[in-house]
Design a protein around this motif. Sequence first.
Motif, mmCIF file in Angstrom:
data_model
loop_
_atom_site.group_PDB
_atom_site.id
_atom_site.type_symbol
_atom_site.label_atom_id
_atom_site.label_comp_id
_atom_site.label_asym_id
_atom_site.label_seq_id
_atom_site.Cartn_x
_atom_site.Cartn_y
_atom_site.Cartn_z
ATOM 1 N N ARG A 167 -5.385 39.080 44.396
ATOM 2 C CA ARG A 167 -5.850 37.711 44.137
ATOM 3 C C ARG A 167 -5.836 37.380 42.645
ATOM 4 N NH1 ARG A 167 -10.026 39.667 47.958
ATOM 5 N NH2 ARG A 167 -9.378 38.905 50.013
ATOM 6 N N ALA A 168 -6.328 38.317 41.843
ATOM 7 C CA ALA A 168 -6.391 38.055 40.405
ATOM 8 C C ALA A 168 -4.995 37.966 39.801
ATOM 9 C CB ALA A 168 -7.203 39.154 39.714
ATOM 10 N N PHE A 169 -4.105 38.835 40.272
ATOM 11 C CA PHE A 169 -2.740 38.841 39.735
ATOM 12 C C PHE A 169 -2.063 37.495 39.973
ATOM 13 C CE2 PHE A 169 1.825 39.466 40.010
ATOM 14 C CZ PHE A 169 2.103 40.315 38.958
ATOM 15 N N PHE A 170 -2.110 37.026 41.200
ATOM 16 C CA PHE A 170 -1.394 35.780 41.497
ATOM 17 C C PHE A 170 -2.130 34.559 40.951
ATOM 18 C CE2 PHE A 170 0.619 38.695 44.523
ATOM 19 C CZ PHE A 170 1.921 38.538 44.095
ATOM 20 N N ALA A 171 -3.458 34.644 40.861
ATOM 21 C CA ALA A 171 -4.183 33.551 40.221
ATOM 22 C C ALA A 171 -3.751 33.426 38.751
ATOM 23 C CB ALA A 171 -5.696 33.796 40.316
ATOM 24 N N TYR A 172 -3.640 34.574 38.100
ATOM 25 C CA TYR A 172 -3.218 34.563 36.690
ATOM 26 C C TYR A 172 -1.769 34.080 36.575
ATOM 27 C CZ TYR A 172 -4.459 36.109 31.960
ATOM 28 O OH TYR A 172 -4.828 36.149 30.637
ATOM 29 N N HIS A 173 -0.928 34.638 37.435
ATOM 30 C CA HIS A 173 0.482 34.240 37.445
ATOM 31 C C HIS A 173 0.619 32.725 37.588
ATOM 32 C CE1 HIS A 173 4.290 33.261 39.470
ATOM 33 N NE2 HIS A 173 4.798 34.281 38.807
ATOM 34 N N ASP A 174 -0.068 32.177 38.576
ATOM 35 C CA ASP A 174 0.076 30.741 38.829
ATOM 36 C C ASP A 174 -0.510 29.924 37.676
ATOM 37 O OD1 ASP A 174 1.172 31.609 41.166
ATOM 38 O OD2 ASP A 174 -0.449 30.908 42.453
ATOM 39 N N ALA A 175 -1.629 30.395 37.132
ATOM 40 C CA ALA A 175 -2.245 29.667 36.016
ATOM 41 C C ALA A 175 -1.269 29.528 34.851
ATOM 42 C CB ALA A 175 -3.521 30.389 35.565
ATOM 43 N N ARG A 191 9.852 29.298 30.881
ATOM 44 C CA ARG A 191 8.926 30.406 31.123
ATOM 45 C C ARG A 191 9.641 31.567 31.808
ATOM 46 N NH1 ARG A 191 3.975 26.674 33.179
ATOM 47 N NH2 ARG A 191 5.567 25.057 33.016
ATOM 48 N N GLU A 192 10.568 31.248 32.698
ATOM 49 C CA GLU A 192 11.332 32.328 33.343
ATOM 50 C C GLU A 192 12.257 33.032 32.340
ATOM 51 O OE1 GLU A 192 10.712 33.458 36.292
ATOM 52 O OE2 GLU A 192 9.371 31.853 36.960
ATOM 53 N N SER A 213 1.181 34.233 26.261
ATOM 54 C CA SER A 213 0.481 34.672 27.468
ATOM 55 C C SER A 213 1.463 35.072 28.565
ATOM 56 C CB SER A 213 -0.459 33.572 27.971
ATOM 57 O OG SER A 213 -1.490 33.358 27.019
ATOM 58 N N VAL A 214 2.580 34.342 28.682
ATOM 59 C CA VAL A 214 3.592 34.744 29.664
ATOM 60 C C VAL A 214 4.157 36.115 29.284
ATOM 61 C CG1 VAL A 214 5.871 34.180 30.616
ATOM 62 C CG2 VAL A 214 4.142 32.377 30.339
ATOM 63 N N ALA A 215 4.448 36.310 28.017
ATOM 64 C CA ALA A 215 4.969 37.618 27.575
ATOM 65 C C ALA A 215 3.948 38.723 27.827
ATOM 66 C CB ALA A 215 5.348 37.559 26.096
ATOM 67 N N ALA A 216 2.669 38.433 27.584
ATOM 68 C CA ALA A 216 1.624 39.442 27.776
ATOM 69 C C ALA A 216 1.403 39.732 29.253
ATOM 70 C CB ALA A 216 0.325 38.973 27.126
ATOM 71 N N LEU A 221 -11.148 32.917 25.504
ATOM 72 C CA LEU A 221 -10.362 32.550 26.686
ATOM 73 C C LEU A 221 -10.857 31.262 27.341
ATOM 74 C CD1 LEU A 221 -9.877 36.038 28.421
ATOM 75 C CD2 LEU A 221 -8.146 34.701 27.203
ATOM 76 N N ALA A 222 -12.024 30.769 26.882
ATOM 77 C CA ALA A 222 -12.677 29.674 27.613
ATOM 78 C C ALA A 222 -11.915 28.360 27.568
ATOM 79 C CB ALA A 222 -14.096 29.482 27.076
ATOM 80 N N HIS A 223 -11.031 28.175 26.609
ATOM 81 C CA HIS A 223 -10.280 26.904 26.575
ATOM 82 C C HIS A 223 -9.233 26.842 27.690
ATOM 83 C CE1 HIS A 223 -6.373 28.165 24.540
ATOM 84 N NE2 HIS A 223 -7.107 29.254 24.478
ATOM 85 N N ARG A 224 -9.083 27.913 28.423
ATOM 86 C CA ARG A 224 -8.172 27.955 29.561
ATOM 87 C C ARG A 224 -8.935 28.487 30.783
ATOM 88 N NH1 ARG A 224 -2.388 28.020 28.651
ATOM 89 N NH2 ARG A 224 -2.049 26.572 26.935
ATOM 90 N N PRO A 225 -9.725 27.622 31.432
ATOM 91 C CA PRO A 225 -10.617 28.119 32.494
ATOM 92 C C PRO A 225 -9.928 28.922 33.599
ATOM 93 C CG PRO A 225 -11.257 25.908 31.869
ATOM 94 C CD PRO A 225 -9.977 26.195 31.137
ATOM 95 N N ASP A 226 -8.745 28.493 34.035
ATOM 96 C CA ASP A 226 -8.090 29.251 35.118
ATOM 97 C C ASP A 226 -7.688 30.645 34.658
ATOM 98 O OD1 ASP A 226 -8.385 27.210 36.911
ATOM 99 O OD2 ASP A 226 -6.350 26.423 36.636
#
Lengths: 202, 202, 202, 202, 202, 202
Positions: free
Chosen positions: A52-60, A73-74, A163-166, B44-49
Motif C-alpha cells: 500500500r505504501a509503495f503504490f501510494a508513494y508511486h502514485d503521489a 517522469r518516465e 523525488s522520482v529519482a529517489a 515533507l509536510a508541503h506534500r501531504p500525500d
Amino acid sequence: MTSQRPALSRFPIPELSTLPQDLRDRILAVQEKSGFIPSVFLALAHRPDEFRAFFAYHDALMERESGLTKGEREMIVVATSSANQCLYCVVAHGAILRIREKAPLLADQLATNYRKADITPRQRAMLDYAMKVSQRAFEIDDGDFETLQAHGFSQDDIWDIGSVAAFFGMSNRLANAMSLRPNEEFHLMGRIPKEKAPSQGN
Amino acid sequence: MTSQRPALSRFPIPELSTLPQDLRDRILAVQEKSGFIPSVFLALAHRPDEFRAFFAYHDALMERESGLTKGEREMIVVATSSANQCLYCVVAHGAILRIREKAPLLADQLATNYRKADITPRQRAMLDYAMKVSQRAFEIDDGDFETLQAHGFSQDDIWDIGSVAAFFGMSNRLANAMSLRPNEEFHLMGRIPKEKAPSQGN
Amino acid sequence: MTSQRPALSRFPIPELSTLPQDLRDRILAVQEKSGFIPSVFLALAHRPDEFRAFFAYHDALMERESGLTKGEREMIVVATSSANQCLYCVVAHGAILRIREKAPLLADQLATNYRKADITPRQRAMLDYAMKVSQRAFEIDDGDFETLQAHGFSQDDIWDIGSVAAFFGMSNRLANAMSLRPNEEFHLMGRIPKEKAPSQGN
Amino acid sequence: MTSQRPALSRFPIPELSTLPQDLRDRILAVQEKSGFIPSVFLALAHRPDEFRAFFAYHDALMERESGLTKGEREMIVVATSSANQCLYCVVAHGAILRIREKAPLLADQLATNYRKADITPRQRAMLDYAMKVSQRAFEIDDGDFETLQAHGFSQDDIWDIGSVAAFFGMSNRLANAMSLRPNEEFHLMGRIPKEKAPSQGN
Amino acid sequence: MTSQRPALSRFPIPELSTLPQDLRDRILAVQEKSGFIPSVFLALAHRPDEFRAFFAYHDALMERESGLTKGEREMIVVATSSANQCLYCVVAHGAILRIREKAPLLADQLATNYRKADITPRQRAMLDYAMKVSQRAFEIDDGDFETLQAHGFSQDDIWDIGSVAAFFGMSNRLANAMSLRPNEEFHLMGRIPKEKAPSQGN
Amino acid sequence: MTSQRPALSRFPIPELSTLPQDLRDRILAVQEKSGFIPSVFLALAHRPDEFRAFFAYHDALMERESGLTKGEREMIVVATSSANQCLYCVVAHGAILRIREKAPLLADQLATNYRKADITPRQRAMLDYAMKVSQRAFEIDDGDFETLQAHGFSQDDIWDIGSVAAFFGMSNRLANAMSLRPNEEFHLMGRIPKEKAPSQGN
C-alpha cells in the motif's frame, strides 16, 4: 536455460484469492487496463502494508499534476534505473515511456547512454540532476538548483525530479534484491506504431 | 558561519496550522513523545500525500514484528546512511540507535566504519548484505542469501534487511536533495547513561 | 558483542614501565592533561623511533603558528579521516574539534558530509582542497592554488592544509591496519556546554 | 616544453647556506653518497621540523632491521606510489629498487602492474596487503593477517609492510601537492649492469 | 623468481617456420630493423587473420600522415596504456616514444602521471581527450571537441587522437589477457644519449 | 527534439560514389543482406584503411569457427557494450543477438544486468570473464583461466572471449567518440516471432 518458467521473484508470491480486498482490487484494475499483471504488484503482495505504501508513494509522484509531463517522469525512471542496473524497472518503465511519449527509440537510448538520447536541452538538464540524485546525491549543491532554474524548472519541479529519482532508487534496490522479472509483454510494448499494432495500455 | 539559524530544508516548510489534520496529529504526537519535532516531519509536510506514504512505508518496515530487533534495523539505517553521506539520517537515527540499544558508542562506530563496530558476527552479516543492497544491489546473487541463511536469517528477515536499506536509500537521497538539517537534540541523545541525564524518548 | 574489553590494537601494547623515558614522559603528560591516555600513544609505543617521529611530525603541523587556527586544522583531520573511514581519528579528533571550536555539532557534520557543515566559504575551500589531497592528490593543479589564494590563503597556509591532510592520510592507514580503538571518553567530550559539564582538556 | 629548467617544487627552495646545521649536514651527506641532492631534501627544507620528522620516520621504517629486505620495502614504495600516481616516488624509489635488488626490470614492472612483476608468491602477498593499506585500508580485516602469516610474515613484518605503505601514502600526497620533480639522474640509475656503467650509490 | 625464462604469453607461440609467408616477412623485417622481435608479433602469430588485421589497423593509425607527430601518437599510447596498467604497451611504446621524441624522461613521466609531464598545453589537451576516450568515452560531448579545436586540432586530428586511444584500449586488454611480457631490450632503449650509446632503431 | 534527422556521426560521411570499390562492394553487400546500411559502415568510410582493418578484424573474430556460437559472441558484445554505454553497439548487436539466438528478451536482459539473463552457467562464466577483460583486464590472473576451463572452455575459446571483449572495447570507444547513431531498424529487429513479422537478416 531450462524450458521451465523462470521465477518471478526470489520471495513468495501469494495466491490472489488470499490477498486483502484492496490489494486484489488494485491488481485486478491494473490487469484490466494493461491486459496482464505487472510482476511488481504480485511480488510486493506478501507484504500488504508495504504494497500500500509503495503504490501510494508511486502514485503521489507519478500521477500528480506537475511541471514535468508523465513522459518526462518516465524518462527519469528509465535513465536512473539503468544506472542501477535494474532489469524490471528499465524494461517495464521503458514500455510505459515509449507509449506515453509515442517515441519507440527513446527508452533504448536512455537505458544505454542518456547523453545520446533525442531529448531537449531542458530534459537533458532534468536528467543530469536526476542522475546526480540517483548516483551521488551527497554532492548536490546550490549550483544544481541554479542550473535547473535557468532551464525554467520551478522549485516544485525540482522536488519532483529528485523525488522520482529517489523513489526509484528504492524501487531498483528492492527489485534487484528480489531478482524481479519483468513481464514479457513489456519488451515489445510501444515499439510498433499504432496503425500497425493492436492497442496497448499501461 | 552566521549567527542566524540555518535553514531546515531547501524547500518550503508550511505553517503547522495550515496542514491537513492527520499530518498535524502525527506531528504533534511525535513532538509529545520526543520533546521536539524531528525536521523530516516538517520538511515533507508541503506534500501531504508523499508525507503519508513515506511514514506509512517507514512504519511498515521499522515498527513491524520481525526477526530483526528495532535496534538492528537502526544499525542498518546508520551504516547505509553513512555510506550515502546523509547528515540527517546518520545523526537522527544514530540517536535512536543509541537509545534503543543502550549503546552510546555504537552509532559513531557504524557511521565511521561498520567493520569496526561492537556487533555480533550475525549482525555483521546483516550489515554486509544491507551495504550491498545500498551500494551495489545489482550484484546481489544467491550466494548472498545462503550466507544470511547460514547466520539464521529467515526469508522474511532477508526481505526486511534489504527493504530497510532500500527505503533509507530513498530517504538519504531526499534528505541530501533537501539539505535537510538534523535537530540539535539528536546529537546528544543517548550518549549519557540514564542515571546521569534527564529522560529522553525517540 | 562480548562483555570483555575489546582490544585496543591488533599489535602489542607494551607495559608503560618498559618504555624509554621520553615516551613515558610524553604519555604521562598527555594523561595528566586529558585525564586518560589516548590509545594512539599506547599503540605506537612498541616502536619507539616511529613513535617519536610520528608525534614530532604531528606537533610540527598541528602546534605550529599558522594562518589556519588549530580548530581549522582539526576540521581537516575530521573530514579527511571520515573519507578514509578511520574510526580512531574521526572520534578522537572530533572530540578535539568540538572543544577547540566550542562547536558541539561541527564534528558530526564534517564526519558525515563536510558539504553540509556550518563553516565559512573560506573553510569550505580549505576542506575542498584537503579532500582533494586526501583522495586524489594526483589531480592537483595550479587551479587549486588559485582558488585557495582567492580565499586569502598564503602559500604557507596551502602547505599546511595539504600537509595535515597527507599526515592524517598516513595516520588513518596506520589506525585501520591496527584496528585502533578510540577511548570511550572521546565520544562525549565537547558535546555538553561547559556550564553543564565537568572541565575537559584535550 | 620550454628550454628553461622546470621548477623542482611549487613551494620555496631555501638556499643551502640558510639552513640549520643538521639539515645541511644531512643534505651534504646524501649528496656525497649519491653524487646529487635528491629533490625531496631540498623541497622539505623550508620547514625544518617537518624535514626532521619526515626523515626520522623514513629511516625508522626503511633502515631498521626487519623480516623484509630493504629491496622488498622499496618494492612496496614503487607499487603503492604508482597507484597514487606520484612521479617523484616512482622514479626515485624505482632507481633505489633497481640498485638494491640488482633487478633492472623490476621497477618498471611494479610501476605498471605489480601483478605482472618477477617476484615470489610471498612478495606478491606482501604487495597485495601493501596495496590494500594504500588504497582501501578501511577494509583490512583478520583474513588479511592470516594470509600474510601463511606466507611466513611475522606480526612485526606485517607492521612494517603496512607502515611503509602508509608512510609513502603521506609522501605521495606531499609530492603531488608540491608537484615535486624527480632528479634526472634517477631515471637511468640501476638500469645498466655494473660492468658496463660507472658506479652509482643511492 | 626462478632463473627460468618467464613465459612470453599465456597462449601458444608458433614456430616462425610454420607461419604464413606474409607474417614471417613482417616479423623478419621488424627484427632486422630493431635487432629483436617485439613479443607482440610472436604472441598474435597463432591467429594469422587477427595478426594481419591488428597490424593493418596499427599502421593505418600510427604511420599515416597526420596533424599529430608520430611522437605525439606514442604519448597517447603511453599515457592511456598506463591507465589500463598494460605492462607490454607501457614498456614497448615508452621506448619508442623516448626515441621518437629524443626525450629520455618523457615516457616515465607519462606512465606515472601525465599531468606532470614536460609537454605543451596543446599536448596536454590532446592527452586529456585521449584519457577521456580511454577511461570514460561515454561522457564525451561537444565541449570536448570545442576545447580541442581551440588548441588548433582539426577534425581529422581529433579522430586520430580518439582512434589511437581506442585501438590501444583494445591492445591493452589483449596484452593483459595474454600476460604479454615486454622484451628486455625495450626497458633501456632511448634512455642514453646517442653520443654515449650504440644506435637503436624501433 | 527537432523534427530534422539527427546526425549519424560527428565526423564526415562520404558519398558512396566517392568510395574505393572494395568499400562500396562491402557496403552494398550488407545493404542487400539487411535491407539497410548499418551506420558503422558509413561512419568509418572516410578512412578506408581503418575501415578495411576494422572489418577484417571483426570478421576474423565474429565469423571464424569457434567453440563459441555466433550467438554467444553477440552476448559478449551486448553485455560489454552496455558496460561501456555504447548506444550503437547495444542496439545494433542486440538486434543481431535476438535474431541469432531466436531469443527476443535476451538482449534487453544482457544490456541491463547480465547477471539476470536467461543463460546457462557456462555462458555466465563466459560473460564474467568478458566483463573482466572489458572493465579491469589488468586484474586477470590464472584463476580466471581455471574457472573457464572448469566450464569446458578451451584455450582457443578463452582467446575468443577475451578478443571479442577487447575488440568491442575499441569499437565502443570509437562509437562514443563519433556519437554514432544506430539505424532505427535495429530497435525492432528480432523482437517479433517470424510467423508474425516479415523476414529480417543481419
